[in-house]
Design a protein around this motif. Structure first.
Motif, PDB file in Angstrom:
ATOM      1  N   VAL A   2       0.822  -1.207   0.000  1.00  0.00           N
ATOM      2  CA  VAL A   2       0.000   0.000   0.000  1.00  0.00           C
ATOM      3  C   VAL A   2       0.856   1.257   0.000  1.00  0.00           C
ATOM      4  N   ALA A   3       2.045   1.164   0.610  1.00  0.00           N
ATOM      5  CA  ALA A   3       2.931   2.327   0.690  1.00  0.00           C
ATOM      6  C   ALA A   3       3.333   2.829  -0.691  1.00  0.00           C
ATOM      7  N   GLU A   4       3.335   1.954  -1.699  1.00  0.00           N
ATOM      8  CA  GLU A   4       3.649   2.396  -3.061  1.00  0.00           C
ATOM      9  C   GLU A   4       2.610   3.405  -3.552  1.00  0.00           C
ATOM     10  N   TYR A   5       1.343   3.128  -3.284  1.00  0.00           N
ATOM     11  CA  TYR A   5       0.278   4.047  -3.693  1.00  0.00           C
ATOM     12  C   TYR A   5       0.339   5.342  -2.888  1.00  0.00           C
ATOM     13  N   LEU A   6       0.717   5.227  -1.625  1.00  0.00           N
ATOM     14  CA  LEU A   6       0.898   6.438  -0.815  1.00  0.00           C
ATOM     15  C   LEU A   6       2.010   7.307  -1.392  1.00  0.00           C
ATOM     16  N   ALA A   7       3.109   6.673  -1.815  1.00  0.00           N
ATOM     17  CA  ALA A   7       4.241   7.428  -2.369  1.00  0.00           C
ATOM     18  C   ALA A   7       3.844   8.134  -3.660  1.00  0.00           C
ATOM     19  N   ILE A   8       3.074   7.441  -4.509  1.00  0.00           N
ATOM     20  CA  ILE A   8       2.610   8.060  -5.756  1.00  0.00           C
ATOM     21  C   ILE A   8       1.712   9.253  -5.454  1.00  0.00           C
ATOM     22  N   THR A   9       0.822   9.076  -4.480  1.00  0.00           N
ATOM     23  CA  THR A   9      -0.084  10.165  -4.098  1.00  0.00           C
ATOM     24  C   THR A   9       0.694  11.357  -3.564  1.00  0.00           C
ATOM     25  N   GLU A  10       1.695  11.112  -2.733  1.00  0.00           N
ATOM     26  CA  GLU A  10       2.480  12.207  -2.171  1.00  0.00           C
ATOM     27  C   GLU A  10       3.266  12.938  -3.257  1.00  0.00           C
ATOM     28  N   THR A  11       3.797  12.196  -4.219  1.00  0.00           N
ATOM     29  CA  THR A  11       4.528  12.835  -5.322  1.00  0.00           C
ATOM     30  C   THR A  11       3.604  13.740  -6.140  1.00  0.00           C
ATOM     31  N   LEU A  12       2.380  13.278  -6.387  1.00  0.00           N
ATOM     32  CA  LEU A  12       1.409  14.107  -7.116  1.00  0.00           C
ATOM     33  C   LEU A  12       1.059  15.362  -6.329  1.00  0.00           C
ATOM     34  N   LEU A  13       0.860  15.208  -5.019  1.00  0.00           N
ATOM     35  CA  LEU A  13       0.572  16.369  -4.176  1.00  0.00           C
ATOM     36  C   LEU A  13       1.749  17.348  -4.179  1.00  0.00           C
ATOM     37  N   GLY A  14       2.958  16.816  -4.165  1.00  0.00           N
ATOM     38  CA  GLY A  14       4.137  17.676  -4.229  1.00  0.00           C
ATOM     39  C   GLY A  14       4.198  18.485  -5.510  1.00  0.00           C
ATOM     40  N   ALA A  15       3.851  17.838  -6.633  1.00  0.00           N
ATOM     41  CA  ALA A  15       3.844  18.552  -7.915  1.00  0.00           C
ATOM     42  C   ALA A  15       2.786  19.652  -7.921  1.00  0.00           C
ATOM     43  N   ILE A  16       1.621  19.368  -7.332  1.00  0.00           N
ATOM     44  CA  ILE A  16       0.558  20.379  -7.262  1.00  0.00           C
ATOM     45  C   ILE A  16       0.987  21.553  -6.404  1.00  0.00           C
ATOM     46  N   VAL A  17       1.631  21.274  -5.274  1.00  0.00           N
ATOM     47  CA  VAL A  17       2.082  22.351  -4.385  1.00  0.00           C
ATOM     48  C   VAL A  17       3.129  23.223  -5.074  1.00  0.00           C
ATOM     49  N   VAL A  18       4.043  22.608  -5.795  1.00  0.00           N
ATOM     50  CA  VAL A  18       5.067  23.384  -6.522  1.00  0.00           C
ATOM     51  C   VAL A  18       4.407  24.280  -7.570  1.00  0.00           C
ATOM     52  N   ALA A  19       3.421  23.747  -8.284  1.00  0.00           N
ATOM     53  CA  ALA A  19       2.704  24.547  -9.294  1.00  0.00           C
ATOM     54  C   ALA A  19       1.977  25.714  -8.631  1.00  0.00           C
ATOM     55  N   LEU A  20       1.357  25.461  -7.492  1.00  0.00           N
ATOM     56  CA  LEU A  20       0.672  26.535  -6.765  1.00  0.00           C
ATOM     57  C   LEU A  20       1.664  27.581  -6.271  1.00  0.00           C
ATOM     58  N   LEU A  21       2.831  27.135  -5.837  1.00  0.00           N
ATOM     59  CA  LEU A  21       3.848  28.077  -5.356  1.00  0.00           C
ATOM     60  C   LEU A  21       4.304  29.005  -6.475  1.00  0.00           C
ATOM     61  N   VAL A  22       4.516  28.449  -7.656  1.00  0.00           N
ATOM     62  CA  VAL A  22       4.896  29.274  -8.816  1.00  0.00           C
ATOM     63  C   VAL A  22       3.801  30.287  -9.124  1.00  0.00           C
ATOM     64  N   PHE A  23       2.545  29.826  -9.060  1.00  0.00           N
ATOM     65  CA  PHE A  23       1.410  30.714  -9.323  1.00  0.00           C
ATOM     66  C   PHE A  23       1.352  31.852  -8.299  1.00  0.00           C
ATOM     67  N   VAL A  24       1.505  31.531  -7.008  1.00  0.00           N
ATOM     68  CA  VAL A  24       1.420  32.546  -5.955  1.00  0.00           C
ATOM     69  C   VAL A  24       2.553  33.556  -6.080  1.00  0.00           C
ATOM     70  N   LEU A  25       3.776  33.073  -6.307  1.00  0.00           N
ATOM     71  CA  LEU A  25       4.916  33.975  -6.430  1.00  0.00           C
ATOM     72  C   LEU A  25       4.756  34.884  -7.657  1.00  0.00           C
ATOM     73  N   GLY A  26       4.258  34.330  -8.749  1.00  0.00           N
ATOM     74  CA  GLY A  26       4.022  35.143  -9.937  1.00  0.00           C
ATOM     75  C   GLY A  26       2.945  36.179  -9.701  1.00  0.00           C
ATOM     76  N   ARG A  27       1.906  35.803  -8.959  1.00  0.00           N
ATOM     77  CA  ARG A  27       0.815  36.735  -8.654  1.00  0.00           C
ATOM     78  C   ARG A  27       1.304  37.877  -7.768  1.00  0.00           C
ATOM     79  N   ARG A  28       2.132  37.537  -6.777  1.00  0.00           N
ATOM     80  CA  ARG A  28       2.658  38.566  -5.882  1.00  0.00           C
ATOM     81  C   ARG A  28       3.607  39.494  -6.632  1.00  0.00           C
ATOM     82  N   ALA A  29       4.389  38.949  -7.558  1.00  0.00           N
ATOM     83  CA  ALA A  29       5.302  39.787  -8.347  1.00  0.00           C
ATOM     84  C   ALA A  29       4.516  40.741  -9.250  1.00  0.00           C
ATOM     85  N   ALA A  30       3.345  40.294  -9.707  1.00  0.00           N
ATOM     86  CA  ALA A  30       2.508  41.144 -10.579  1.00  0.00           C
ATOM     87  C   ALA A  30       1.932  42.322  -9.820  1.00  0.00           C
ATOM     88  N   HIS A  31       1.759  42.173  -8.483  1.00  0.00           N
ATOM     89  CA  HIS A  31       1.239  43.286  -7.683  1.00  0.00           C
ATOM     90  C   HIS A  31       2.247  44.430  -7.649  1.00  0.00           C
TER      91      HIS A  31
END
Length: 215
Positions: A186-215
Motif C-alpha cells: 500500500v505504501a507504493e500508492y501512498l508514495a505516488i499520491t504524495e509525489t502528485l501532491l508535491g507537484a501540485i504544491v510546486v505549481a501553486l507556489l509558482v502561481f502565488v509567487l508570480g501573482r505577488r510579483a505582478a502586484h
C-alpha cells in the motif's frame, strides 16, 4: 470675451476641478474607513444571504474605486473580504462545492496571496505521510544487498523509524524515484499520491509567487 466673463468661466472650471478632486478624496477616505473597520477574515458579520450579497457588491465597488490607485494593499484586502463573503454565502445557500473551493483556496494559498501557507501545507503533507509509511510498509536496502523492513515494532527505535520514514517522505514529496528506502504494498500508492501532491504544491507556489510579483 470681457475680463469679467473670462474670470467667471475660469472660476467655474476651477470649481468643477476642485469638486471632482474632493469627490475622489471623499471616496478614498470612505474606502479607507471601511478598510480599517473589518478584518479580512471576518468579511461580514451577518449570515443573512441578502446582507452577504450586499456586502459582496460593496467590496466590489470599493475595489473599482481603488483600481488604478496606489492603494494596492487596500484593494487586495477588499478582494479577500469579497471572497470571504462569497464563501459564507455559499455555505448559507447550501452550495457546498463552491464553499469547498473557496475554503480550499483560503487554507492553502490564502486565495493566491500567501506562499507561507503553502509551506505549512507542505510540512503537514510530509509529516502525515511519514507517519503512515512505517505502518503500511517500507524496506531499506543495505550496502551488502540485504533488506530489512522499516516499521513500528519493538526491534528498532521508534525515533530511528520515524527519521528514515521522514527522509523518504521528504524525497517522495520533492521528486519521484527511490533510493535505499523503497515502499512496498500500500505504501507504493501512498508514495505516488504524495509525489502528485508535491507537484501540485510546486505549481501553486509558482502561481502565488508570480501573482505577488505582478502586484
Amino acid at each position: 470675451m470681457s475680463d469679467s466673463a473670462s474670470e467667471l468661466v475660469s472660476s467655474k472650471e476651477g470649481g468643477l476641478i476642485q469638486s471632482a478632486i474632493q469627490y475622489i478624496i471623499n471616496k478614498l477616505q470612505s474606502a479607507w474607513r471601511f478598510y480599517n473597520r473589518l478584518s479580512p477574515e471576518i468579511a461580514f458579520r451577518s449570515d443573512n444571504e441578502r446582507d452577504l450579497k450586499a456586502a459582496i457588491r460593496t467590496y466590489r465597488n470599493y475595489q473599482s474605486i481603488l483600481d488604478g490607485t496606489p492603494q494596492t494593499d487596500a484593494q487586495l484586502n477588499f478582494s479577500l473580504r469579497e471572497k470571504a463573503a462569497r464563501r459564507k454565502l455559499a455555505w448559507s445557500s447550501g452550495n457546498l462545492w463552491q464553499w469547498f473551493k473557496l475554503s480550499l483556496a483560503r487554507w492553502t494559498t490564502y486565495h493566491g496571496e500567501s506562499p507561507w501557507r503553502l509551506g505549512f501545507v507542505s510540512s503537514a503533507i510530509i509529516s502525515v505521510f511519514s507517519l503512515l509509511y512505517p505502518y503500511y510498509g517500507l524496506i531499506e536496502r543495505t550496502e551488502n544487498g540485504e533488506t530489512h523492513r522499516i516499521a513500528y515494532d519493538t526491534s528498532t527505535s521508534i525515533w530511528s523509524t520515524l527519521e528514515k520514514s521522514l527522509h523518504f517522505s521528504l524525497t517522495s514529496f520533492i521528486y519521484p524515484g527511490y533510493g535505499e528506502i523503497q515502499p512496498i504494498g500500500v505504501a507504493e500508492y501512498l508514495a505516488i499520491t504524495e509525489t502528485l501532491l508535491g507537484a501540485i504544491v510546486v505549481a501553486l507556489l509558482v502561481f502565488v509567487l508570480g501573482r505577488r510579483a505582478a502586484h
